[in-house]
Design a protein around this motif. Structure first.
Motif, PDB file in Angstrom:
ATOM      1  N   GLY A 199       0.846  -1.185   0.000  1.00  0.00           N
ATOM      2  CA  GLY A 199       0.000   0.000   0.000  1.00  0.00           C
ATOM      3  C   GLY A 199       0.880   1.232   0.000  1.00  0.00           C
ATOM      4  O   GLY A 199       2.070   1.163   0.319  1.00  0.00           O
ATOM      5  N   SER A 318      -9.976  -4.567  -0.976  1.00  0.00           N
ATOM      6  CA  SER A 318      -9.016  -3.551  -1.390  1.00  0.00           C
ATOM      7  C   SER A 318      -9.592  -2.158  -1.169  1.00  0.00           C
ATOM      8  O   SER A 318     -10.811  -1.955  -1.286  1.00  0.00           O
ATOM      9  N   GLU A 320      -8.226   0.271  -2.984  1.00  0.00           N
ATOM     10  CA  GLU A 320      -7.863   0.940  -4.237  1.00  0.00           C
ATOM     11  C   GLU A 320      -9.111   1.534  -4.881  1.00  0.00           C
ATOM     12  O   GLU A 320     -10.165   0.884  -4.986  1.00  0.00           O
TER      13      GLU A 320
END
Length: 322
Positions: A199, A318, A320
Motif C-alpha cells: 500500500g 481492497s 484501491e
C-alpha cells in the motif's frame, strides 16, 4: 471459553503467547506495551483492538486488529490471530477470528491484511478459507557474524570522497539532539518511500519519527549514517537490539537518498554496522526483505545472509479506488 479485551496487566501473558506461536521474533511485555502505546498515541488515531481467549482461566490465544499507520487508510486493517500450539484444533482461533470479523464489519472495513509463514500450512489454509489471497512474501535473512570476515570487504567499506560514516550518537554529539534527528529523519523519510510494500506509504512526520528514540530496542550507536561535509545525511543503515537475546541484533531500514544511489553507500554502511555489532559481541544478525526487493536481497546474499522461511502477506478486499 471466555474472550475479552485486554488491559496492560495482560502484557506478560500476551508476550508469552506471541513467543510460543512465533519464536522467530520474540517480544517482551515492555516492548509490546511500548508498541501498543505508540499506536494508540499516534496522531492519525488508528484503531487498535486486542483480545485474549481463556479456557478454564488459562490464556490460550490472542486476537489483534489495527489500522496500520505506516500505510494508513480508514478502510484498511491488519488482523492477527495467535493460538498456543497445544490449544489448536479446539476452535480457539475460529472464535477469535469471529470476534475480529464482527469488529471489521462494524467498522466498515474494505481491506484486511493478514499473514502466516510458508512453513505454517494450517495458518495459510485458515486464511485461504476466509477469502485471503497472497500479495507479497518477506524473507527473514540471517547472518552468522562469527563467520563473517570484514577483511574481505575493505574496498567496499569505503565511502566515496566527501562522505563519512558516523553513528546517530556521534552526529548528536556534533550537531546537537534536534539537528541530528532532523537530518536523520530527512534521509529516512525519502528512502522509506521506495521500500516495497502493499500500500502507499503514509508521510512520516518528524514528531512521530522522533519518538522511536524512546523504544526499548533503539540503539543510537546502531544507526549508521553517511554524512556530507555540510552535515547532510544521504544514506543510513539501522540496527536494533533484540528484546530477549543479547547476542542477536535486528536490522531496520538500509536506504539511500535518490540522488546518491548506485554509489555503494548502502553496502558501505551495512559493513560499518556489522563491524559495530562484532565489536559488541553480537553473533547473529537478522534482517527482513520483501522478495520483490531484489537489490537488497542480492546485497545481503553477498554478505552471507541466508534466508529462512518466508512470511506470506495476504489480503482480502481492497481500498484501491476508494
Amino acid at each position: 471459553m471466555n474472550i475479552r479485551e485486554t488491559t496492560d496487566a495482560d502484557l506478560p501473558v500476551l508476550a508469552g503467547i506471541m513467543n510460543a506461536v512465533n519464536p522467530r521474533h520474540p517480544v517482551t511485555a515492555e516492548l509490546l506495551g511500548h508498541e501498543l502505546r505508540s499506536l494508540r498515541e499516534h496522531p492519525l488515531n488508528p484503531y487498535v483492538g486486542v483480545w485474549l481467549a481463556e479456557e478454564g482461566g488459562r490464556a490460550v490465544g490472542t486476537g489483534f486488529l489495527m489500522q496500520p499507520p505506516g500505510m494508513f487508510h480508514p478502510g484498511r486493517y491488519w488482523a492477527e490471530v495467535m493460538v498456543l500450539p497445544e490449544a489448536t484444533g479446539r476452535g480457539v482461533g475460529r472464535a477469535l477470528a469471529d470476534i475480529l470479523e464482527n469488529c471489521l464489519a462494524g467498522r466498515g472495513a474494505r481491506e484486511v491484511q493478514a499473514g502466516a509463514y510458508e512453513d505454517e500450512p494450517r495458518g495459510l489454509a485458515f486464511l485461504t478459507r476466509r477469502g485471503f489471497t497472497e500479495t507479497m512474501r518477506y524473507f527473514d535473512n540471517v547472518l552468522d557474524l562469527t563467520a563473517f570476515d570484514p577483511a574481505a570487504w575493505v574496498q567496499e567499506a569505503r565511502l566515496p570522497e566527501g562522505l563519512r560514516a558516523v553513528s546517530l550518537a556521534g552526529l548528536i554529539a556534533e550537531q546537537g539532539e534536534d539537528a541530528a534527528w532532523r537530518a536523520y529523519h530527512s534521509a529516512f523519510a525519502e528512502a522509506r518511500e521506495d521500500v516495497p510494500r502493499t500500500g502507499a506509504a503514509t508521510p512520516l512526520s518528524f514528531e512521530t519519527f522522533r519518538e522511536r528514540g524512546a523504544g526499548p530496542t533503539f540503539l543510537p550507536w546502531g544507526v549508521l549514517l553517511a554524512v556530507t561535509d555540510a552535515g547532510e545525511v544521504v544514506a543510513l543503515s539501522e540496527m536494533y537490539a533484540d528484546p530477549t537475546d543479547a547476542t542477536r541484533i535486528n536490522t531496520g531500514l538500509t536506504g539511500t537518498r535518490r540522488a546518491w544511489r548506485r554509489q555503494g553507500l548502502g553496502l558501505a554502511l551495512k559493513l560499518a554496522a556489522l563491524g559495530q555489532a562484532r565489536e559488541r559481541g553480537i553473533r547473529t544478525v537478522w534482517t527482513n526483505n520483501a522478495t520483490t526487493n531484489l537489490p537488497m536481497l542480492a546485497l545481503n546474499e553477498r554478505l552471507g545472509f541466508r534466508p529462512r522461511p518466508a512470511f506470506i502477506e495476504m489480503r482480502r478486499g481492497s481500498v484501491e479506488g476508494v
